[in-house]
Design a protein around this motif. Structure first.
Motif, PDB file in Angstrom:
ATOM      1  N   VAL A 275       9.423  68.705 -10.727  1.00 22.53           N
ATOM      2  CA  VAL A 275       8.189  67.764 -11.208  1.00 22.53           C
ATOM      3  C   VAL A 275       7.000  68.435 -11.358  1.00 22.53           C
ATOM      4  O   VAL A 275       6.057  67.999 -12.299  1.00 22.53           O
ATOM      5  N   SER A 276       6.559  69.171 -10.612  1.00 22.02           N
ATOM      6  CA  SER A 276       5.372  70.045 -10.703  1.00 22.02           C
ATOM      7  C   SER A 276       5.325  70.970 -11.668  1.00 22.02           C
ATOM      8  O   SER A 276       4.160  71.147 -12.480  1.00 22.02           O
ATOM      9  N   MET A 277       6.518  71.268 -12.396  1.00 22.35           N
ATOM     10  CA  MET A 277       6.351  72.352 -13.390  1.00 22.35           C
ATOM     11  C   MET A 277       6.549  71.708 -14.820  1.00 22.35           C
ATOM     12  O   MET A 277       6.477  72.160 -15.766  1.00 22.35           O
ATOM     13  N   ARG A 278       6.626  70.364 -14.891  1.00 21.93           N
ATOM     14  CA  ARG A 278       6.971  69.497 -16.057  1.00 21.93           C
ATOM     15  C   ARG A 278       5.789  69.815 -17.066  1.00 21.93           C
ATOM     16  O   ARG A 278       5.940  69.863 -18.156  1.00 21.93           O
ATOM     17  N   ASN A 279       4.579  69.978 -16.628  1.00 24.46           N
ATOM     18  CA  ASN A 279       3.393  70.087 -17.570  1.00 24.46           C
ATOM     19  C   ASN A 279       2.759  71.613 -17.574  1.00 24.46           C
ATOM     20  O   ASN A 279       1.939  71.909 -17.822  1.00 24.46           O
ATOM     21  N   PHE A 280       3.663  72.385 -17.415  1.00 24.35           N
ATOM     22  CA  PHE A 280       3.283  73.848 -17.497  1.00 24.35           C
ATOM     23  C   PHE A 280       2.954  74.228 -18.928  1.00 24.35           C
ATOM     24  O   PHE A 280       3.652  73.824 -19.796  1.00 24.35           O
ATOM     25  N   THR A 281       1.765  74.954 -19.042  1.00 24.22           N
ATOM     26  CA  THR A 281       1.496  75.340 -20.262  1.00 24.22           C
ATOM     27  C   THR A 281       2.272  76.677 -20.585  1.00 24.22           C
ATOM     28  O   THR A 281       2.820  77.425 -19.891  1.00 24.22           O
ATOM     29  N   THR A 282       1.996  77.440 -21.730  1.00 23.27           N
ATOM     30  CA  THR A 282       2.588  78.852 -21.990  1.00 23.27           C
ATOM     31  C   THR A 282       2.023  79.801 -21.339  1.00 23.27           C
ATOM     32  O   THR A 282       2.815  80.592 -20.894  1.00 23.27           O
ATOM     33  N   ASP A 283       0.661  79.505 -20.999  1.00 21.99           N
ATOM     34  CA  ASP A 283      -0.207  80.507 -20.301  1.00 21.99           C
ATOM     35  C   ASP A 283       0.392  80.502 -18.659  1.00 21.99           C
ATOM     36  O   ASP A 283       0.635  81.434 -18.038  1.00 21.99           O
ATOM     37  N   ASP A 284       0.809  79.155 -18.400  1.00 21.96           N
ATOM     38  CA  ASP A 284       1.391  78.966 -16.769  1.00 21.96           C
ATOM     39  C   ASP A 284       2.544  79.876 -16.692  1.00 21.96           C
ATOM     40  O   ASP A 284       2.959  80.371 -15.446  1.00 21.96           O
ATOM     41  N   LEU A 285       3.440  79.854 -17.576  1.00 18.78           N
ATOM     42  CA  LEU A 285       4.782  80.450 -17.659  1.00 18.78           C
ATOM     43  C   LEU A 285       4.772  81.788 -17.636  1.00 18.78           C
ATOM     44  O   LEU A 285       5.794  82.360 -17.060  1.00 18.78           O
ATOM     45  N   THR A 286       3.604  82.419 -17.975  1.00 19.79           N
ATOM     46  CA  THR A 286       3.349  83.753 -17.876  1.00 19.79           C
ATOM     47  C   THR A 286       3.457  84.472 -16.489  1.00 19.79           C
ATOM     48  O   THR A 286       3.614  85.579 -16.065  1.00 19.79           O
TER      49      THR A 286
END
Length: 261
Positions: free
Chosen positions: A41-52
């Motif tokens: 649930v917390s990772m649903r709105n991750f941006t491309t920068d967050d995924l790095t």
């Protein structure tokens, strides 16, 4: 030596048979599902920068969640496995066949099995979330190994406390309340001064966290930005913690052996 090893193996097999139909594995499995859903649930709105830096984010937040959930999970496991002897009042009968110290050790090893199941499962959850959310950060084996060691070591020390408490308590409500209180204490210890938090064993999930957050000022000076990064694992502190945990276990075992039955 061979006889002692044979006796220990027989005692462990007896513990395995006693818990054969109790389905205790559902307890750590259930907590793993809760953690996976919470993080999803917390990772649903991750941006491309967050995924790095996705794995760093997972390590950091799982350290916080472990401080909340793991003490309760261990309290349930210890109570579930120890209430067989408590409800049946079988200690006198057991001690005619088995030494109290060996019984204490084998019962604890039977509980540690479920802690290891949880620790390995948490690593698999991290990898699964990384695959599902396409985390672009490369997998580094060292942080994963350090996270596994931290969860297992801190969990084992907490489990030893719950183990003793469950075997000494006629009513398993007390150990369960102790686990619940420990989860709250571990969470709030993160806001205490470090000299105080070092004295709270439930808070060591965050102390041994492999990832942390720093704050730096944005160039225009208008605000601050969070920087997720890996932390140097405190090897001397971890070894000292292990030594203290072993000493604590021996003291707890001595207390149990002096219990009248």
């Amino acid at each position: 030596m061979k006889t002692i090893w044979s006796q220990q193996r027989s005692a462990y097999k007896a513990e395995q048979k006693k818990q054969r139909y109790r389905k205790v594995w559902l307890v750590p499995a259930g907590f793993l599902v809760i953690l996976a859903l919470w993080m999803s649930v917390s990772m649903r709105n991750f941006t491309t920068d967050d995924l790095t830096k996705g794995y760093q984010w997972l390590f950091y937040h799982l350290a916080l969640l472990n401080a909340i959930f793991v003490p309760v999970m261990l309290a349930v496991i210890a109570s579930r496995l120890c209430d067989m002897e408590i409800k049946g009042s079988t200690f006198k009968l057991l001690y005619t066949l088995e030494e109290p110290g060996r019984f204490y050790d084998m019962k604890f090893l039977a509980e540690v099995k479920y802690l290891l199941f949880f620790s390995v499962g948490e690593i698999l959850v991290i990898l699964l979330l990384g695959r599902l959310f396409c985390i672009s950060e490369p997998v580094r084996l060292l942080p994963f190994a350090q996270h596994f060691l931290a969860v297992t070591a801190v969990g084992a020390v907490l489990l030893s406390f719950q183990h003793l408490l469950s075997l000494l308590s006629d009513n398993q409500i007390l150990p369960l309340c102790a686990g619940l209180a420990g989860s709250f204490l571990g969470l709030f210890s993160m806001f205490f001064p470090r000299s105080v938090s070092l004295c709270i064993v439930w808070g060591y999930f965050s102390i041994f966290s492999v990832s942390g957050i720093s704050w730096g000022e944005i160039p225009d000076g208008a605000d601050y930005m969070e920087y997720m990064h890996y932390l140097d694992f405190p090897v001397p502190g971890f070894l000292l913690f292990l030594a203290a945990g072993i000493l604590l276990y021996l003291i707890e075992k001595h207390i149990f052996k002096r219990k009248e039955v």
